[in-house]
Design an enzyme around this catalytic site. Sequence first.
Site, PDB file in Angstrom:
ATOM      1  CG  ASP A  15      -5.277 -17.099 -11.559  1.00  0.00           C
ATOM      2  OD1 ASP A  15      -5.573 -16.621 -10.776  1.00  0.00           O
ATOM      3  OD2 ASP A  15      -5.346 -18.296 -11.583  1.00  0.00           O
ATOM      4  CB  ILE A  16      -6.306 -21.413 -15.413  1.00  0.00           C
ATOM      5  CG1 ILE A  16      -7.195 -20.648 -13.782  1.00  0.00           C
ATOM      6  CG2 ILE A  16      -5.280 -22.035 -15.048  1.00  0.00           C
ATOM      7  CD1 ILE A  16      -8.376 -22.284 -13.565  1.00  0.00           C
ATOM      8  CG  ASP A  33      -3.654 -25.648 -15.261  1.00  0.00           C
ATOM      9  OD1 ASP A  33      -4.136 -27.046 -15.926  1.00  0.00           O
ATOM     10  OD2 ASP A  33      -3.352 -26.873 -14.187  1.00  0.00           O
ATOM     11  CE1 TYR A 122      -7.716 -22.897   4.054  1.00  0.00           C
ATOM     12  CE2 TYR A 122      -6.207 -23.138   1.325  1.00  0.00           C
ATOM     13  CZ  TYR A 122      -6.446 -22.000   2.978  1.00  0.00           C
ATOM     14  OH  TYR A 122      -5.863 -21.291   3.678  1.00  0.00           O
TER      15      TYR A 122
HETATM   16  C1  VAH Z   1     -10.740 -19.047   4.271  1.00  0.00           C
HETATM   17  N1  VAH Z   1      -9.448 -17.280   3.990  1.00  0.00           N
HETATM   18  O1  VAH Z   1     -11.662 -18.674   4.797  1.00  0.00           O
HETATM   19  C2  VAH Z   1      -8.709 -18.116   4.048  1.00  0.00           C
HETATM   20  C3  VAH Z   1      -8.535 -18.886   5.038  1.00  0.00           C
HETATM   21  C4  VAH Z   1      -8.051 -17.881   7.433  1.00  0.00           C
HETATM   22  C5  VAH Z   1      -8.786 -18.601   6.295  1.00  0.00           C
HETATM   23  O2  VAH Z   1      -6.824 -19.892   4.511  1.00  0.00           O
HETATM   24  O3  VAH Z   1     -10.931 -20.323   3.723  1.00  0.00           O
END
Ligand code: VAH
Length: 295
Positions: A15-16, A33, A122
């Site tokens: 990890d960093i 990294d 994400y």
């Molecule tokens: C989030 N815990 O809440 C993370 C996950 C299931 C969601 O990837 O963004």
Amino acid sequence: MCRKQYGTENVILSDIKKAPPEVYRSGPFVYADVLDYKNLRELVVNNRITWLVHYSALLSVVGEANVALARKINITGLHNVLDLALESCLRLFVPSTIGAFGPSSPRDPAPDLCVQRPHTIYGVSKVHAELMGEYLHHKYGLDFRCLRYPGIISANTQPGGGTTDYAVQIFHDALSTGHHECYLRADTRLPMMHIGDCHRATVEFMHAPECQLSLRTYNIAAMSFTPEEVSTEIRKHLPHLKVTYNPDSVRQTIADSWPVRFDDSNAQRDWGWKSTYGLEELVSDMLQANYLTYS
Ligand code: VAH
């Protein structure tokens, strides 16, 4: 878990920043990294790495607050890891998430294969990871494996900037102040999983014979609960827990775009996935594990 199974010296945590002693107790730790390809390559070559489990990512909420950094870590970082896995013939595990689905996906349940138009950077980065891994598998034979995790609940890690963080924080609050202010509505149902099931699923999936895998990316499920349901279960142990609800529009909107439940029948059929922690077992384990910290 992994170090017990493979031997302390054969599992390298990187990890960093180094995890706190209660999380990282022994065995090799190295600085890595994910944005530094040369650093990663040296680690893989010098340590004769054969499997790479890639967890570096900004989660849903923290990613929305810093989209440029999320793109770098979650996408450029991913490509470094994909290139390295190809170059070094690694077996590569990359987690995906319930966040890889969006409001136009089937929500109850969400199957493995369906429309995926997530509304977070994400989620977009995780759909990209799924598709890139599958493409490199079919084109170059990369041994890419991916599991879509529910919200993961762990006793010895602090919430990490996700939408499901409340489901970790509520245990710390129940044992310390006795009051939890929840940023989601009481009836917000989300798929969740105990860290023990998460680790076991990942190891079992990494071991699954190639011939058994009909997919490169699988949903895995354990339970789905609402803040109200987990609060009620905690009160069986700590009757005085008070929960107030103050929905945060950003996190509520993200949660409302995610699946309510996962269909993980393909994982059950192809490589025998079966969860062991339900809500009762999760709550009991979380309270016991954290009790010493607050007693
Ligand atoms: C989030 N815990 O809440 C993370 C996950 C299931 C969601 O990837 O963004």
